[in-house]
Scaffold this motif. Structure first.
Motif, PDB file in Angstrom:
ATOM      1  N   SER A 116       6.068   4.593  -3.693  1.00  0.00           N
ATOM      2  CA  SER A 116       5.541   4.908  -5.015  1.00  0.00           C
ATOM      3  C   SER A 116       5.073   3.654  -5.729  1.00  0.00           C
ATOM      4  CB  SER A 116       6.614   5.601  -5.860  1.00  0.00           C
ATOM      5  OG  SER A 116       7.670   4.705  -6.143  1.00  0.00           O
ATOM      6  N   GLY A 117       4.282   3.859  -6.797  1.00  0.00           N
ATOM      7  CA  GLY A 117       3.786   2.737  -7.586  1.00  0.00           C
ATOM      8  C   GLY A 117       4.868   1.871  -8.190  1.00  0.00           C
ATOM      9  N   PRO A 118       5.924   2.470  -8.796  1.00  0.00           N
ATOM     10  CA  PRO A 118       6.990   1.637  -9.347  1.00  0.00           C
ATOM     11  C   PRO A 118       7.627   0.699  -8.317  1.00  0.00           C
ATOM     12  CG  PRO A 118       7.135   3.828 -10.264  1.00  0.00           C
ATOM     13  CD  PRO A 118       6.064   3.888  -9.200  1.00  0.00           C
ATOM     14  N   GLU A 119       7.700   1.128  -7.063  1.00  0.00           N
ATOM     15  CA  GLU A 119       8.218   0.242  -6.018  1.00  0.00           C
ATOM     16  C   GLU A 119       7.277  -0.934  -5.799  1.00  0.00           C
ATOM     17  OE1 GLU A 119       9.079   2.299  -2.413  1.00  0.00           O
ATOM     18  OE2 GLU A 119      10.530   3.663  -3.324  1.00  0.00           O
ATOM     19  N   TYR A 168       0.840  -1.195   0.000  1.00  0.00           N
ATOM     20  CA  TYR A 168       0.000   0.000   0.000  1.00  0.00           C
ATOM     21  C   TYR A 168       0.876   1.245   0.000  1.00  0.00           C
ATOM     22  CZ  TYR A 168       0.866   1.004   4.976  1.00  0.00           C
ATOM     23  OH  TYR A 168       1.450   1.326   6.180  1.00  0.00           O
ATOM     24  N   GLN A 169       0.250   2.377  -0.341  1.00  0.00           N
ATOM     25  CA  GLN A 169       0.956   3.651  -0.364  1.00  0.00           C
ATOM     26  C   GLN A 169       0.297   4.627   0.617  1.00  0.00           C
ATOM     27  OE1 GLN A 169       2.389   5.037  -4.295  1.00  0.00           O
ATOM     28  NE2 GLN A 169       1.254   3.322  -5.156  1.00  0.00           N
ATOM     29  N   THR A 170       0.831   5.835   0.671  1.00  0.00           N
ATOM     30  CA  THR A 170       0.385   6.777   1.698  1.00  0.00           C
ATOM     31  C   THR A 170      -0.735   7.711   1.245  1.00  0.00           C
ATOM     32  OG1 THR A 170       2.129   8.330   1.040  1.00  0.00           O
ATOM     33  CG2 THR A 170       2.632   6.781   2.816  1.00  0.00           C
ATOM     34  N   GLY A 171      -1.291   7.465   0.054  1.00  0.00           N
ATOM     35  CA  GLY A 171      -2.421   8.278  -0.382  1.00  0.00           C
ATOM     36  C   GLY A 171      -3.581   8.150   0.588  1.00  0.00           C
ATOM     37  N   ASN A 217      11.069  10.324  -4.213  1.00  0.00           N
ATOM     38  CA  ASN A 217       9.837   9.794  -3.630  1.00  0.00           C
ATOM     39  C   ASN A 217       9.268  10.831  -2.657  1.00  0.00           C
ATOM     40  OD1 ASN A 217      10.800   9.368  -0.890  1.00  0.00           O
ATOM     41  ND2 ASN A 217      11.896   7.559  -1.615  1.00  0.00           N
ATOM     42  N   PRO A 218       8.023  10.653  -2.202  1.00  0.00           N
ATOM     43  CA  PRO A 218       7.391  11.672  -1.349  1.00  0.00           C
ATOM     44  C   PRO A 218       8.204  12.072  -0.115  1.00  0.00           C
ATOM     45  CG  PRO A 218       5.730  10.172  -2.151  1.00  0.00           C
ATOM     46  CD  PRO A 218       7.053   9.598  -2.580  1.00  0.00           C
TER      47      PRO A 218
END
Length: 325
Positions: A63-66, A32-35, A162-163
């Protein structure tokens, strides 16, 4: 150098699809991501585990690529992706299937420029340093905005961060702006100005969205898990839609989202409002027709920008509505 290294890493991971690892049903790993979105509440509450009956290892990615790299290696069976990395992965024939649209991104991702950077209009971006995670939805939106403004991307110093790196680089004064999502977005907005966001770029012809994907081998073996996973997610969307005024900064729901994503609770209500969360009925329409076309359009744009080598004639094999009941 960053760009070349990133591209090699992504494509090497995708090339592993011919030697994929076997999936162990007893140990479901989800990336999962932090969105910010309503489904972070049942994630925090353990509702996915209770409903699916699976022991879930939740892994956070920047990120998505990760996420794509982890899925390609076999380490992750279900992952959270944006439309741009999804298009890149599908174009490389990664064996995945999109089974749920998490969010149609609007103001939840934005291009923020530093106060005092001298950037007050699009043309001022020329010669400036703008950060974004490469091949992410934010990167796609940035490229779409530059195209709309007739600005040659080579005239802007676009760097791959990355963020978390964006937030740190912003504090150091290393970058003039960034196109990114939360929690970094909330941080840089404190001393920056929004030049545009994903909603506006979408109106210009480059919409972005976020999805849940599963490895095809896992989806084939465990359809009941994906059905239950989808139901929990859609129930959270329905709860938010029915009670969004109650999801204030001090509400239990927002506090859980803030803790899970690292966002400031005060920013979460606005970030939630920055995306649209499709209902079950809307999912069926999206997953049976619209999403595959949007992936194709995204892939075509990425090829035009030199971010993918080729596009497929049909992306419908990478999308299914059969897990939405």
């Amino acid at each position: 150098m960053r760009k070349a290294s990133f591209t090699r890493t992504l494509f090497t991971a995708l090339a592993l699809t011919g030697l994929t690892l076997s999936v162990q049903a007893a140990n479901l790993t989800i990336g999962y991501q932090t969105g910010v979105d309503p489904s972070k509440v049942p994630q925090a509450d353990g509702t996915y585990e209770k409903t699916t009956g699976e022991k879930i290892d939740w892994r956070r990615f920047n990120s998505g690529p990760e996420v794509i790299t982890a899925i390609a290696s076999g380490d992750v069976q279900i992952g959270d992706l944006g439309s741009s990395p999804l298009a890149a992965a599908a174009s490389r024939k990664l064996p995945i299937v999109t089974f749920l649209v998490v969010a149609q991104i609007n103001a939840a991702e934005a291009l923020v420029v530093r106060n005092g950077s001298g950037i007050t209009k699009p043309e001022d971006l020329i010669g400036k340093t703008i950060a974004t995670p490469f091949v992410s939805t934010s990167h796609y939106s940035l490229l779409g905005a530059l195209k709309h403004w007739n600005i040659d991307p080579s005239k802007v110093k676009v760097v791959n961060l990355n963020p978390a790196e964006i937030a740190a680089a912003w504090k150091r004064g290393d970058i003039d702006g960034a196109f990114v999502w939360s929690p970094a977005l909330g941080e840089i907005r404190k001393s920056g100005t929004t030049l545009t966001d994903a909603a506006e770029v979408g109106k210009w012809g480059s919409p972005t969205f976020e999805v849940w994907v599963a490895r095809k081998d896992y989806a084939d073996k465990h359809p009941e898990v994906l059905e239950k996973f989808a139901k929990v997610t859609l129930d959270s969307f329905a709860d938010y839609a029915a009670h969004k005024d109650a999801w204030t900064a001090d509400s239990p729901q927002v506090q859980k989202i803030a803790r899970l994503t690292g966002s400031n609770a005060a920013d979460v209500p606005e970030l939630l409002a920055g995306s649209a969360y499709p209902t079950a009925e809307e999912q069926k329409t999206l997953l049976t027709s619209t999403t595959a076309k949007d992936i194709a359009n995204t892939a075509a744009f990425l090829k035009e920008q030199g971010k993918v080598e080729s596009v497929l004639p049909d992306y419908s094999p990478y999308v299914t509505a059969k897990f939405v009941k």
